[in-house]
Design a protein around this motif. Sequence first.
Motif, PDB file in Angstrom:
ATOM      1  N   GLU A   6     -46.234   2.243  -8.700  1.00  0.00           N
ATOM      2  CA  GLU A   6     -44.783   2.120  -8.668  1.00  0.00           C
ATOM      3  C   GLU A   6     -44.117   3.257  -9.437  1.00  0.00           C
ATOM      4  N   VAL A   7     -44.742   3.677 -10.517  1.00  0.00           N
ATOM      5  CA  VAL A   7     -44.198   4.826 -11.255  1.00  0.00           C
ATOM      6  C   VAL A   7     -44.238   6.053 -10.351  1.00  0.00           C
ATOM      7  N   GLU A   8     -45.316   6.155  -9.592  1.00  0.00           N
ATOM      8  CA  GLU A   8     -45.460   7.257  -8.644  1.00  0.00           C
ATOM      9  C   GLU A   8     -44.372   7.187  -7.590  1.00  0.00           C
ATOM     10  N   PHE A   9     -44.075   5.982  -7.145  1.00  0.00           N
ATOM     11  CA  PHE A   9     -43.030   5.758  -6.146  1.00  0.00           C
ATOM     12  C   PHE A   9     -41.713   6.368  -6.625  1.00  0.00           C
ATOM     13  N   ILE A  10     -41.419   6.144  -7.915  1.00  0.00           N
ATOM     14  CA  ILE A  10     -40.189   6.695  -8.476  1.00  0.00           C
ATOM     15  C   ILE A  10     -40.296   8.213  -8.590  1.00  0.00           C
ATOM     16  N   ALA A  11     -41.468   8.677  -8.970  1.00  0.00           N
ATOM     17  CA  ALA A  11     -41.655  10.119  -9.135  1.00  0.00           C
ATOM     18  C   ALA A  11     -41.520  10.851  -7.809  1.00  0.00           C
ATOM     19  N   GLU A  12     -41.848  10.172  -6.714  1.00  0.00           N
ATOM     20  CA  GLU A  12     -41.814  10.818  -5.395  1.00  0.00           C
ATOM     21  C   GLU A  12     -40.420  11.222  -4.962  1.00  0.00           C
ATOM     22  N   LYS A  13     -39.402  10.735  -5.654  1.00  0.00           N
ATOM     23  CA  LYS A  13     -38.044  11.125  -5.286  1.00  0.00           C
ATOM     24  C   LYS A  13     -37.708  12.521  -5.785  1.00  0.00           C
ATOM     25  N   GLN A  14     -38.495  13.033  -6.724  1.00  0.00           N
ATOM     26  CA  GLN A  14     -38.227  14.368  -7.271  1.00  0.00           C
ATOM     27  C   GLN A  14     -38.309  15.404  -6.152  1.00  0.00           C
ATOM     28  N   MET A  15     -37.540  16.423  -6.296  1.00  0.00           N
ATOM     29  CA  MET A  15     -37.513  17.456  -5.259  1.00  0.00           C
ATOM     30  C   MET A  15     -38.594  18.504  -5.512  1.00  0.00           C
ATOM     31  N   VAL A  16     -39.102  19.048  -4.434  1.00  0.00           N
ATOM     32  CA  VAL A  16     -40.093  20.118  -4.519  1.00  0.00           C
ATOM     33  C   VAL A  16     -39.796  21.099  -3.376  1.00  0.00           C
ATOM     34  N   GLU A  17     -40.186  22.351  -3.553  1.00  0.00           N
ATOM     35  CA  GLU A  17     -39.897  23.333  -2.493  1.00  0.00           C
ATOM     36  C   GLU A  17     -41.047  23.417  -1.506  1.00  0.00           C
ATOM     37  N   ILE A  18     -40.679  23.446  -0.234  1.00  0.00           N
ATOM     38  CA  ILE A  18     -41.714  23.640   0.795  1.00  0.00           C
ATOM     39  C   ILE A  18     -41.311  24.823   1.666  1.00  0.00           C
ATOM     40  N   VAL A  19     -42.291  25.356   2.384  1.00  0.00           N
ATOM     41  CA  VAL A  19     -42.001  26.393   3.362  1.00  0.00           C
ATOM     42  C   VAL A  19     -42.409  25.851   4.733  1.00  0.00           C
ATOM     43  N   PRO A  20     -41.405  25.459   5.540  1.00  0.00           N
ATOM     44  CA  PRO A  20     -41.746  24.853   6.826  1.00  0.00           C
ATOM     45  C   PRO A  20     -42.216  25.904   7.825  1.00  0.00           C
ATOM     46  N   ASN A  21     -42.962  25.439   8.831  1.00  0.00           N
ATOM     47  CA  ASN A  21     -43.356  26.357   9.907  1.00  0.00           C
ATOM     48  C   ASN A  21     -42.621  26.026  11.198  1.00  0.00           C
ATOM     49  N   PHE A  22     -41.459  25.382  11.037  1.00  0.00           N
ATOM     50  CA  PHE A  22     -40.681  25.002  12.209  1.00  0.00           C
ATOM     51  C   PHE A  22     -39.213  25.187  11.873  1.00  0.00           C
ATOM     52  N   ASN A  23     -38.393  25.085  12.900  1.00  0.00           N
ATOM     53  CA  ASN A  23     -36.943  25.147  12.677  1.00  0.00           C
ATOM     54  C   ASN A  23     -36.320  23.814  12.993  1.00  0.00           C
ATOM     55  N   PHE A  24     -35.382  23.443  12.192  1.00  0.00           N
ATOM     56  CA  PHE A  24     -34.635  22.215  12.485  1.00  0.00           C
ATOM     57  C   PHE A  24     -33.342  22.229  11.706  1.00  0.00           C
ATOM     58  N   ALA A  95     -47.406  12.472 -12.624  1.00  0.00           N
ATOM     59  CA  ALA A  95     -47.349  11.898 -11.278  1.00  0.00           C
ATOM     60  C   ALA A  95     -47.131  12.991 -10.243  1.00  0.00           C
ATOM     61  N   GLU A  96     -46.199  13.897 -10.528  1.00  0.00           N
ATOM     62  CA  GLU A  96     -45.948  14.995  -9.589  1.00  0.00           C
ATOM     63  C   GLU A  96     -47.205  15.815  -9.376  1.00  0.00           C
ATOM     64  N   ALA A  97     -47.879  16.127 -10.495  1.00  0.00           N
ATOM     65  CA  ALA A  97     -49.092  16.941 -10.380  1.00  0.00           C
ATOM     66  C   ALA A  97     -50.139  16.229  -9.544  1.00  0.00           C
ATOM     67  N   GLN A  98     -50.336  14.950  -9.811  1.00  0.00           N
ATOM     68  CA  GLN A  98     -51.318  14.185  -9.043  1.00  0.00           C
ATOM     69  C   GLN A  98     -50.983  14.219  -7.561  1.00  0.00           C
ATOM     70  N   LEU A  99     -49.707  13.991  -7.257  1.00  0.00           N
ATOM     71  CA  LEU A  99     -49.286  13.935  -5.862  1.00  0.00           C
ATOM     72  C   LEU A  99     -49.494  15.269  -5.173  1.00  0.00           C
ATOM     73  N   ILE A 100     -48.990  16.322  -5.813  1.00  0.00           N
ATOM     74  CA  ILE A 100     -49.022  17.630  -5.161  1.00  0.00           C
ATOM     75  C   ILE A 100     -50.454  18.144  -5.044  1.00  0.00           C
ATOM     76  N   LEU A 101     -51.211  18.030  -6.116  1.00  0.00           N
ATOM     77  CA  LEU A 101     -52.575  18.546  -6.070  1.00  0.00           C
ATOM     78  C   LEU A 101     -53.443  17.746  -5.106  1.00  0.00           C
ATOM     79  N   SER A 102     -53.177  16.440  -4.981  1.00  0.00           N
ATOM     80  CA  SER A 102     -53.950  15.656  -4.009  1.00  0.00           C
ATOM     81  C   SER A 102     -53.628  16.094  -2.593  1.00  0.00           C
TER      82      SER A 102
END
Lengths: 201, 216, 235
Positions: A6-24, A95-102
């Motif tokens: 559940e703590v992770e659930f809350i952490a997942e709202k944090q923003m992170v930068e991605i580089v998409p390979n599509f346009n939208f 939590a962010e590190a766990q999520l992103i690195l996983s």
Amino acid sequence: MMDPAEVEFIAEKQMVEIVPNFNFDRVYLISGEIGPFRAGLPVKVPIWMAINLRQRQKCRILVPDWMDVEKLEQAKEDESASRYFTKMPSEHYMAEAQLILSACGEDVPRADEIRTALKDLWDMRMSKLRSSVDTFIKTGGTHARLDHLTLMEMNSVRPLLPHALDQLHRLSTVRFVFSPLVNSSSCFDMHISILYYCFWC
Amino acid sequence: MDVDLELEDSDNEETITAQSVLAKLEEAWMNEKFSPEILPHRTEIVDCMLEQIHQMEENLNKLKKSDFRVVIHRMELDRIRYIITSYLRSRLEKIELYTSHILEMESKRPVEERYLSPAEYKFAQEHQSHLENHFETVVLRHMPYNIRTLDKATMSVAPNLFSQVFLRANKTVNGVIVETGVEGAEEEVELDGNSQHIIQYKAIAELVKSGSVQLI
Amino acid sequence: MPLLRSYTPHYFSIDDIMATQERLPCKFEVDVLRLGEYCRNQAKIIMSNTTALKVAKKSFLDPSSDDEDIKTGTTLELPYWLARALCNRNRSIVSVNIPRIYKEAYREILKAEASVVDLHRLCVYFYEFGSYLSGFNHRDSTEIGNLLVQCFKDRFRLIMDWAQNSSGDTSGSGRGAGSDPTARLDNLERGLLITGRSSWEALEAWLSQGGGRPIGPANMVVNHQKRQLANASVS
């Protein structure tokens, strides 16, 4: 109480930068606007979305600035030098590190070193937390300030710390037999009335 | 696909976005999770979000299945649904644990200021009468005549308001009184804006309800 | 995750019922008549075997006595709930004495080395019972109250260490293989240890498995599904 998921659930709202390979165009979520998405250009999205897009091979996740070996080593030194808890680069750093690195560990250069540095930092802070908790209980524990402690770290001493403090408070409040007991299991007068009843039957 | 709401807040006629209602829902969820007692209901927020979810699902049905947004929106809806159900479940749990006590407290409040929503109030009353019937049929019927009544006062289970909770102060609050439990002694505490604390719930109960602090 | 309350005694609390069942020595200040008479009648109603009839001939509260009455000055061990009802503002049929484990000698031991004492052996409900005892208007009451608080604080470190010991190895205090130090805990401490340990294990599992695992279904949902399944199979 909360479990780590559940703590992770809350952490997942944090923003992170991605580089998409599509346009939208912009996506209008209930929680806000995201985008627009232009292939090759970085865009900020919530972590839960980033992980989903990465799993569907639609983007590359850019590791946050603070998830860098040198910066983490510096954070470790600062933490070690300070008596109190230092401010972490992110409110949910573990939590962010766990999520992103996983999700994309294989894309991240020096991922293992980052993991190790993070674990060291975490262990250092947890050890500090343990001794603070012990001191807190020993000195009577009515109230404490916990600035810069992240939610996951706070959750690690839940429910042990709050429950122990509750018990300490209860034990410190002496119950006098001459005042009525409100929260008590047995109704003492009821027991007497059972005895009286049995006498006279 | 514009989900900007134009909700008229009856108090000050601002337009409220779905985003801010969601933020309020999350705050209510956390507060309810960590508070030992039941808090005033936020049915208007829950209903608003349910409406949002419903609208979004209708919109999604119009999209092609291959549209990549479908997955993203569905994920978000699942997340919001989780928060709503978790919030309602926390409340139900407390109602089931503290039925007698909650109903007693509610009877002392005017109807507009009730902590339970109408549906929850009905649930509480039914739960109470089920419990009483159960005790009556299983136990009390077989007891000697003079101890056949349920003494609600001694039997009602009340939450421990001296439980310790973690909180974050949304703004600076001075003069918070903490009862230390030693011979009725008291301590005064200041909460600076954005600071985090562990403190007994009773001292900050009103602050939680007014939104000055957030339980975490 | 469900609401997890810290232990607070209430009407239905089993731990509280058990704690108030603990006995303490009481001296009768007055004669208490006819409890033997009551016993004989009652034994016939409640029990129906020959052992019961033998017991019925003896005094209800004092199985070792053959008298019908309890004389002034008799000392008996009574459970707390009865002792309190007989010794309060309204009645002083008995005067209470503190059990020896809360007396001076034991208090000194606990003050010196609280963390090695086997509280479980002394009294399973050491803190709860002690807390109730310190509510009597006895000269040692405040001392007992202070003792409980001090003892709890001294032993807390142990509980925290054991709860957060990720290998689950509880024999690390060097007392030899096979001895479980957690067996020396009183009921209250054990409750803390259990909840503390389960939350720590959840955290360790999360740390080792990495992020992105789904949140498990709530107990309420699982139970509801089980009930539906059971109903479906019955009907």
